[in-house]
Every structure is written in C-alpha cells, then in structure tokens.
Enzyme design. Structure first.
Site, PDB file in Angstrom:
ATOM      1  N   PHE A  21     -17.090 -46.476 -12.875  1.00  0.00           N
ATOM      2  CA  PHE A  21     -17.655 -45.144 -12.595  1.00  0.00           C
ATOM      3  C   PHE A  21     -17.391 -44.156 -13.721  1.00  0.00           C
ATOM      4  O   PHE A  21     -18.053 -43.132 -13.813  1.00  0.00           O
ATOM      5  CB  PHE A  21     -17.095 -44.602 -11.267  1.00  0.00           C
ATOM      6  CG  PHE A  21     -15.834 -43.815 -11.401  1.00  0.00           C
ATOM      7  CD1 PHE A  21     -14.620 -44.433 -11.604  1.00  0.00           C
ATOM      8  CD2 PHE A  21     -15.859 -42.428 -11.344  1.00  0.00           C
ATOM      9  CE1 PHE A  21     -13.456 -43.701 -11.751  1.00  0.00           C
ATOM     10  CE2 PHE A  21     -14.705 -41.684 -11.487  1.00  0.00           C
ATOM     11  CZ  PHE A  21     -13.498 -42.317 -11.694  1.00  0.00           C
ATOM     12  N   LYS A  22     -16.427 -44.447 -14.604  1.00  0.00           N
ATOM     13  CA  LYS A  22     -16.129 -43.503 -15.683  1.00  0.00           C
ATOM     14  C   LYS A  22     -17.331 -43.286 -16.604  1.00  0.00           C
ATOM     15  O   LYS A  22     -17.414 -42.280 -17.287  1.00  0.00           O
ATOM     16  CB  LYS A  22     -14.902 -43.960 -16.472  1.00  0.00           C
ATOM     17  CG  LYS A  22     -13.630 -43.841 -15.628  1.00  0.00           C
ATOM     18  CD  LYS A  22     -12.365 -44.077 -16.420  1.00  0.00           C
ATOM     19  CE  LYS A  22     -11.122 -43.735 -15.587  1.00  0.00           C
ATOM     20  NZ  LYS A  22     -10.918 -44.656 -14.443  1.00  0.00           N
TER      21      LYS A  22
END
Ligand SMILES: *Cc1c(COP(=O)(O)O)cnc(C)c1O
Length: 468
Positions: free
Chosen positions: A113-114
C-alpha cells in the site's frame, strides 16, 4: 491552507514547505491548521468518480493555492493510472464475508500500500522542486517495503537523486530485487555491511551534518511522517466507503498498523465528514497501540521480529498526530507528554483523552501463530490468500466489530507473494506467484553498491554520484 507543528514551537507553514521539510524544526509533526469538512450531500455527489477524480476532490483543500488545479490533476493522473497500478479499479474491494470486505491496496508497482503515498509524493516533489529550480537528495534506510516504494515513486524524477541503504544480505530476495533492478541513473542502492539500525544511524548522522553535499543541495526524507503521504492515503477511505453505501450508511475500517500513518488517514477522513463508525487498529506482537487503547499503557517494549515485519515497531511515530487532537491541540502539553515518552517513563494518557480515542478506535493484537491461523482459515474457507499484514487487519476487524449491519472493510496492505514465509507456514504448498508484470523479477539485471559501514565512504559515494 497552513500547517502547524504538534509541539507548538514552529510558525505556521505552507503546504509545499511542509512537504519538503518532513519533521518540524521543534521536533513535532505537521498537521493542517484546520481540517476541511464536507457535507453528506457533497460526499454523495462523488459516487461514480474515478479514483483520480476522487483523489482531486479529497486532496485539493489540503493543497490550497500552493499548486494550480491543472498541475495537481496532472500529478494525480501520473500517480494513479493503468501503468502504475495493475488493476483498473486502482483499489478494488473484494467481499470476504457478510457485510465484510477486503480493500486491496497492493496492485501498485511494489505490491504494497505504500505505493499509494509514494507514487504521489515522487511526482509532487519533482513538481515543487521544478518550480523552485532546486535539486535535492533523498536518503533513506529501509528494511524492505518503504525503500522499494520510494524508489519506484522517484525513478523518473528529474530533480531528485536517491540513495537507499539496506542491510547487506538481510532483506528478502524479492525485496532486494524490487529495489536493485531499477536502473535509472538517479537511483542508487547501497547494501551496507551492517544491520538495519546501522543503516538508520548512517542516515540520521548524514541529516545531522550535510556538509558532504555540494552547495545548494539538501537531504529530504520520505519516511512515513511526511504529511503528503498521509494526505494521499485519505483518498482510499472515501473510495471504499462510497462503494459500500456511504455517506447514507456508516462504515468501519480495520487497519494493520505499524507507524499509525495509514489509520491516521482514516481518522482524518472521519473528521472530514465520512461517517466512520469504528477504526480498528490491528497490531502484531509489537503491540504498543493495542496496550494503550485497551489498558492505557503507552510504555515501550523491546522490538520483536514477526512474520509481519512491516509492522515491527516500538513506537508509532504518527500517533503523535492523534495525541495532538486528543490533548485539545495543546502543543505545550503534548511537548511534555512526548518528552516523557522519549525518556521512556512508562507513560499513560490522561483519562479523558483515552476515553475520546475509544469512541472511534478499537484494537486487537495478533501474534504469529494467530496470523498463520487466519491465513489458513481464510484460504480454506474462500480460496483467498492473505499476506500476513492483511491477515492481522481481517482478524482485528472481526474481533472488534460492534455492529454487524455496518460494513467492515479490512485494508489489505501487501500482496501475499511479498511474504512467502508466512503463507507457506499457513500450509500453502509453494511460494505464491508474483503477478505477471513482475514474473521476470529474478531474471532482471541488478545494480547495487556494497559499502562498508563507514560514514566517510558512504558520503563520498553519494557526493560522487550526484547528477549535475
Ligand atoms: C508500512 C506497512 C504497514 C503499516 O502501516 P503504517 O502506516 O506504518 O501503520 C502495514 N502493512 C504493510 C504491508 C506495510 O508495508
């Protein structure tokens, strides 16, 4: 829009200065002076927007007049498109039970998700620097996820040279190759002969004394306290909530949590008017956040290495942003609290602050055995393979859920192929395959510089490899 520090000792600053600064000079974190609010009608009118269109609506008020509308839209489009995210929905929702969903945030270039924050931050920084006719050096230490997402986010940036340190022979093959197979000439991977702490110390010392850089260059950090990263993460809370019927019905989220950046974005979405009933913090054995929410114990314990390494933390840096609100935005009070925390004096929160946190936050802790159990049971029940971080979110959501009529959305923060060890322990017969766009990862050329854990050597390498 102006930004103030949680410690009350820094003058209010503009969005673009805050993005380039990271930590405030008084040691605090920047937060918006006021949080924009939207009515239910306005939020309802966003139903049907594309991810990029929604991102503009959510982020524009935070950016204010720092960036012209066309430029912000261009930055958003460059960050979230079919090329960067290998799913047409960008962040698809998958149903996992009755009124229960998984929000897949792992379709970006590094499968975690980064990417949502760092794709955006790379384009944003490059634009701001271009406007100022300035070039910077990004230096960072990584034990895996953040480094690769930052490299992918900045590989095409004209105004950024990037040096990412990882501990030599101590990151997984997938994680290393995700970094070292990026061959653009502004990207430099340094495998430091030391451990992760040595890498972090090297970065910290270099920020402290930047005299090794030529005139006019400065270091910039892209760690999880950077405000723009939080801001970009607010978008997918609106995106998922709209998809399951908000704002006409409330929704809840469960978030596998480390530094508290991701779930803090959910808290902001709620302040902006999104009807969020519960925000569930999932922790692994590094459970300071679970201890504080469930028993008002905010003391530091020793770090434990778990199957969900991206959540292995001792303190959660972004929690300070929530504390600032819980303490009535009183920078002086917060400064005191944070100093006693830094001295590690077994801190607790004042009772009304904790009470207020509990009106929205719940928490659950899952150890490695519990994580393996949930990966296995989910796979057996639905043929759906969770990565160990996402599994903690799903378990926490189920455990803490108050109201079965409210949709519970668990954030899936990584693709299972990134963390094969846990998946195999859960009984999956082989390494989960990488998505096809990455299937040749092990055949790609690598470029990495192995360096001694010596400040002079590392800094010389940086100075020698800057582009003109
Ligand atoms: C970074 C990370 C987390 C933790 O997110 P925070 O914003 O630090 O709370 C969870 N899962 C994965 C896969 C991560 O990379």
């Amino acid at each position: 829009m102006k930004y103030i520090s949680t410690r009350g000792g820094t003058a209010a600053q503009n969005f673009d200065d805050v993005v380039l600064t990271g930590l405030a000079p008084d040691g605090g974190l920047f937060v918006p002076q006021t949080v924009p609010e939207f009515s239910a009608e306005e939020i309802a009118s966003w139903k049907g927007l594309s991810y990029g269109e929604l991102a503009y609506k959510v982020m524009a008020p935070f950016v204010g007049d720092s960036i012209p509308e066309v430029e912000l839209k261009r930055i958003i489009d460059a960050s979230y498109n079919d090329d960067t995210f290998r799913h047409r929905a960008i962040a698809p929702l998958v149903q996992s039970g009755h009124n229960e969903w998984v929000l897949e945030l792992f379709h970006g270039p590094t499968l975690a998700f980064k990417d949502f924050a760092l794709q955006f931050l790379g384009h944003l920084l490059d634009y701001i620097l271009g406007q100022r006719d300035q070039k910077v050096v990004i230096m960072g230490a990584t034990s895996g996820d953040t480094g690769s997402a930052a490299i992918e986010g900045c590989r095409r940036c004209k105004n950024i040279d990037m040096f990412i340190l990882h501990p030599h022979q101590r990151v997984s093959d997938v994680q290393r190759r995700q970094m070292t197979t990026v061959l653009e000439d502004n990207i430099h991977n340094i495998a430091l002969e030391g451990n992760f702490d040595d890498c972090q110390r090297m970065v910290k010392a270099s920020f402290g004394d930047q005299s090794f850089l030529p005139e006019g260059r400065q270091l910039v950090a892209v760690n999880s306290i950077n405000w723009a990263r939080i801001m970009a993460q607010i978008v997918y809370y609106f995106w998922a909530a709209l998809a399951v019927g908000a704002p006409h019905r409330p929704v809840s989220f469960a978030v596998p949590t480390g530094n508290f950046g991701d779930i803090f974005a959910g808290y902001l979405a709620r302040k902006m008017g999104l009807p969020i009933e519960q925000l569930v913090i999932g922790t692994n054995a590094n459970d300071i956040l679970h201890r504080v929410i469930s028993g008002n114990d905010y003391s530091q314990h020793a770090l434990q290495h778990t199957l969900s390494p991206s959540m292995d933390i001792m303190v959660s840096s972004n929690f300070e942003r929530l504390l600032f609100d819980l303490y009535g935005r009183d920078g002086v009070a917060l400064n005191q609290l944070m100093s006693s925390l830094e001295r590690d004096e077994g801190v607790s929160l004042k009772p009304d602050a904790l009470q207020q946190a509990k009106t929205v936050f719940a928490s659950h802790r899952l150890d490695d055995a519990g994580t393996i159990d949930i990966i296995r049971s989910e796979y057996e029940a639905s043929d759906y393979l969770l990565d160990p971080h996402s599994a903690i979110g799903v378990a926490a959501g189920r455990h803490c859920r108050k109201n079965l009529n409210t949709p519970m959305i668990a954030l899936a923060t990584a693709h299972p192929a990134k963390f094969p060890e846990a998946v195999i322990k859960a009984g999956y017969p082989h390494n989960p395959p990488l998505p096809h766009h990455m299937a040749d990862l092990f055949d790609r050329e690598e470029r990495v510089q192995i360096l001694k854990n010596d400040r002079g050597i590392v800094q010389q390498f940086i100075a020698d490899n800057l582009r003109a």
